[in-house]
Design a protein around this motif. Structure first.
Motif, short mmCIF file in Angstrom:
data_model
loop_
_atom_site.label_atom_id
_atom_site.label_comp_id
_atom_site.label_asym_id
_atom_site.label_seq_id
_atom_site.Cartn_x
_atom_site.Cartn_y
_atom_site.Cartn_z
N PRO A 176 0.83 -1.21 0.00
CA PRO A 176 0.00 0.00 0.00
C PRO A 176 0.86 1.25 0.00
O PRO A 176 1.97 1.27 0.54
N SER A 177 0.34 2.31 -0.63
CA SER A 177 1.08 3.56 -0.67
C SER A 177 1.06 4.24 0.69
O SER A 177 0.34 3.82 1.61
N SER A 178 1.85 5.27 0.82
CA SER A 178 1.91 6.00 2.09
C SER A 178 0.58 6.73 2.33
O SER A 178 -0.20 6.94 1.40
N PRO A 179 0.31 7.09 3.60
CA PRO A 179 -0.92 7.85 3.89
C PRO A 179 -1.01 9.09 3.02
O PRO A 179 -0.04 9.84 2.88
N CYS A 180 -2.19 9.31 2.43
CA CYS A 180 -2.31 10.37 1.42
C CYS A 180 -3.42 11.35 1.72
O CYS A 180 -3.70 12.23 0.90
N HIS A 181 -4.10 11.22 2.86
CA HIS A 181 -5.22 12.10 3.17
C HIS A 181 -5.04 12.78 4.52
O HIS A 181 -4.56 12.17 5.48
N GLN A 182 -5.44 14.04 4.57
CA GLN A 182 -5.62 14.73 5.84
C GLN A 182 -7.13 14.79 6.11
O GLN A 182 -7.92 14.94 5.17
N ILE A 183 -7.53 14.66 7.37
CA ILE A 183 -8.95 14.66 7.71
C ILE A 183 -9.25 15.82 8.65
O ILE A 183 -8.62 15.94 9.71
N GLY A 184 -10.18 16.63 8.24
CA GLY A 184 -10.57 17.78 9.05
C GLY A 184 -12.07 17.80 9.30
O GLY A 184 -12.83 17.02 8.73
N ILE A 185 -12.47 18.72 10.16
CA ILE A 185 -13.91 18.87 10.47
C ILE A 185 -14.28 20.35 10.40
O ILE A 185 -13.45 21.24 10.59
N GLY A 186 -15.56 20.57 10.11
CA GLY A 186 -16.17 21.89 10.22
C GLY A 186 -17.38 21.73 11.13
O GLY A 186 -18.13 20.76 11.01
N ALA A 187 -17.58 22.67 12.07
CA ALA A 187 -18.66 22.53 13.06
C ALA A 187 -19.70 23.63 12.85
O ALA A 187 -19.39 24.83 12.92
N PHE A 188 -20.92 23.20 12.56
CA PHE A 188 -22.05 24.13 12.45
C PHE A 188 -22.82 24.09 13.76
O PHE A 188 -23.48 23.10 14.08
N LEU A 220 -8.32 16.47 12.64
CA LEU A 220 -8.46 15.45 13.69
C LEU A 220 -7.09 15.09 14.25
O LEU A 220 -6.08 15.09 13.54
N ASN A 221 -7.08 14.75 15.52
CA ASN A 221 -5.89 14.19 16.14
C ASN A 221 -5.78 12.71 15.80
O ASN A 221 -6.75 12.09 15.34
N LYS A 222 -4.64 12.13 16.05
CA LYS A 222 -4.44 10.71 15.80
C LYS A 222 -5.41 9.88 16.66
O LYS A 222 -5.57 10.12 17.85
N SER A 223 -6.08 8.92 16.02
CA SER A 223 -7.02 8.00 16.68
C SER A 223 -8.24 8.72 17.26
O SER A 223 -8.87 8.21 18.19
N GLU A 224 -8.58 9.86 16.71
CA GLU A 224 -9.74 10.61 17.20
C GLU A 224 -10.93 10.39 16.28
O GLU A 224 -10.80 10.43 15.05
N ASP A 225 -12.11 10.18 16.85
CA ASP A 225 -13.33 10.04 16.06
C ASP A 225 -13.76 11.38 15.50
O ASP A 225 -13.47 12.45 16.07
N ILE A 226 -14.49 11.34 14.39
CA ILE A 226 -14.89 12.57 13.70
C ILE A 226 -15.73 13.46 14.61
O ILE A 226 -15.46 14.65 14.75
N PHE A 227 -16.77 12.90 15.22
CA PHE A 227 -17.64 13.73 16.04
C PHE A 227 -16.90 14.26 17.27
O PHE A 227 -17.15 15.39 17.71
#
Length: 358
Positions: free
Chosen positions: A186-198, A228-235
């Motif tokens: 598998p290739s290296s990690p290729c995504h950053q995951i962020g959130i927006g809060a309404f 998101l922090n490492k191992s953190e759920d989206i909500f």
């Protein structure tokens, strides 16, 4: 005496090449594989010490030669040649290999905790290990090198390893053994995951912030966002970001939408999940390291900002948030905690819509 030492060193280099290099033709492949974890003793016989199961010797073997005193007219008389291991009680030549375990895909994961610290010992053990793993039909090799052994990285690169990814404290390298098969690691990690809060209250006011960063929306009232922090759920990340930036306590209601974009920061892809949160408090305390200001802003004033009117993507996100807040959009994703055999029976969250059929 000098000529003898040259001959002796050449002999030992030849043996070293046979065991540590690619010249394994002196033995049949079948014979070499059977004997690959044994010691070559001084009497040319194989024996198998249990200490090799620990992975490798800490120091390379030491070579010594003893001679009788010179005598007139005869040069040097050779009395014997011995190869000594670090354990002086055992006179033997050790075939060093790295401690490793098999993965689920016929690959190898090298143990990063007990790599030899000596560059020479590591290079020797790595070459030997790759030769043995190739004979065994192994495919991908994973090598994690901790920061305190960073001197080993150039050696691995020279042997054909490639960078996979790096984090604080280590660098991960990979090696593909088969010459006649396509690389399937598998290739290296290729995504950053962020959130927006309404976050909207009963007075139809939206919790908004102005950031200090010199970005395109630096002077725009916007939703609280973050990674998101490492191992953190989206909500959990959405709740945390709102609390850190504004001091407002919230509870997660649903995931409204997400955006997928590519080649953003560090050429990575980016996933942004927009979550609707219900406020549990109203008092604002800003993080002045990140924000210029934060406040509760009337919904109409918020959506009429030129930035949102002109930006198609952002306008659509805000429109969906407004509809959701008015209970006309009830198909948002809610987090459901479930177990799965794919995750070794651990609890994780599945986000989906209506539960009417479950």
């Amino acid at each position: 005496m000098k000529s003898f030492f040259i001959s002796f060193v050449d002999t030992m280099n030849t043996m070293s090449t046979i065991f540590y290099g690619s010249k394994v033709s002196s033995f049949s492949s079948q014979h070499f594989e059977k004997q690959s974890r044994h010691l070559w003793s001084k009497d040319c016989g194989f024996h198998s010490p249990s200490r090799l199961s620990m992975g490798f010797m800490q120091k390379p073997p030491k070579m010594t030669t003893s001679f009788s005193r010179p005598f007139f007219g005869g040069g040097l008389q050779k009395r014997g040649v011995h190869v000594l291991s670090p354990d002086l009680s055992t006179q033997s030549f050790a075939l060093e290999i790295l401690a490793a375990s098999d993965d689920e895909y016929n690959g190898v994961i090298i143990d990063p905790e007990i790599l030899p610290s000596s560059s020479n010992a590591f290079a020797s053990a790595l070459r030997t290990s790759l030769s043995i793993w190739k004979l065994k039909g192994k495919k991908g090799v994973w090598l994690k090198i901790l920061s305190e052994l960073v001197n080993l990285v150039p050696i691995a690169i020279q042997e054909g390893f490639e960078y996979h990814h790096a984090e604080a404290g280590y660098v991960m390298l990979t090696y593909w053994i088969p010459d006649d098969e396509q690389r399937t690691l598998p290739s290296s990690p290729c995504h950053q995951i962020g959130i927006g809060a309404f976050v909207i209250n009963d007075q139809r006011q939206v919790l908004v912030v102005k950031e200090k960063c010199p970005c395109r929306c630096s002077n725009v009232w916007k939703l609280p966002t973050g990674y998101l922090n490492k191992s953190e759920d989206i909500f959990s990340g959405a709740i945390r970001e709102v609390k850190e930036e504004t001091g407002v306590d919230t509870v997660f209601l649903e995931m409204i939408a997400f955006r997928h974009a590519h080649r953003l920061a560090f050429e990575q892809s980016d996933l942004m999940f927009v979550c609707m949160l219900k406020p549990l408090s109203t008092e604002i305390t800003i993080d002045d390291k990140e924000l210029q200001a934060a406040k509760w802003l009337d919904l109409d004033e918020f959506v009429e900002q030129p930035f949102y009117v002109e930006d198609e993507m952002t306008k659509r996100v805000i429109d969906i948030c407004v509809v959701a807040s008015e209970n006309h959009y009830c198909n948002g994703f809610v987090a459901h905690q479930l177990t799965s055999k794919l995750d070794d029976g651990k609890l994780s969250y599945l986000y989906h819509g209506s539960q009417r059929h479950f």
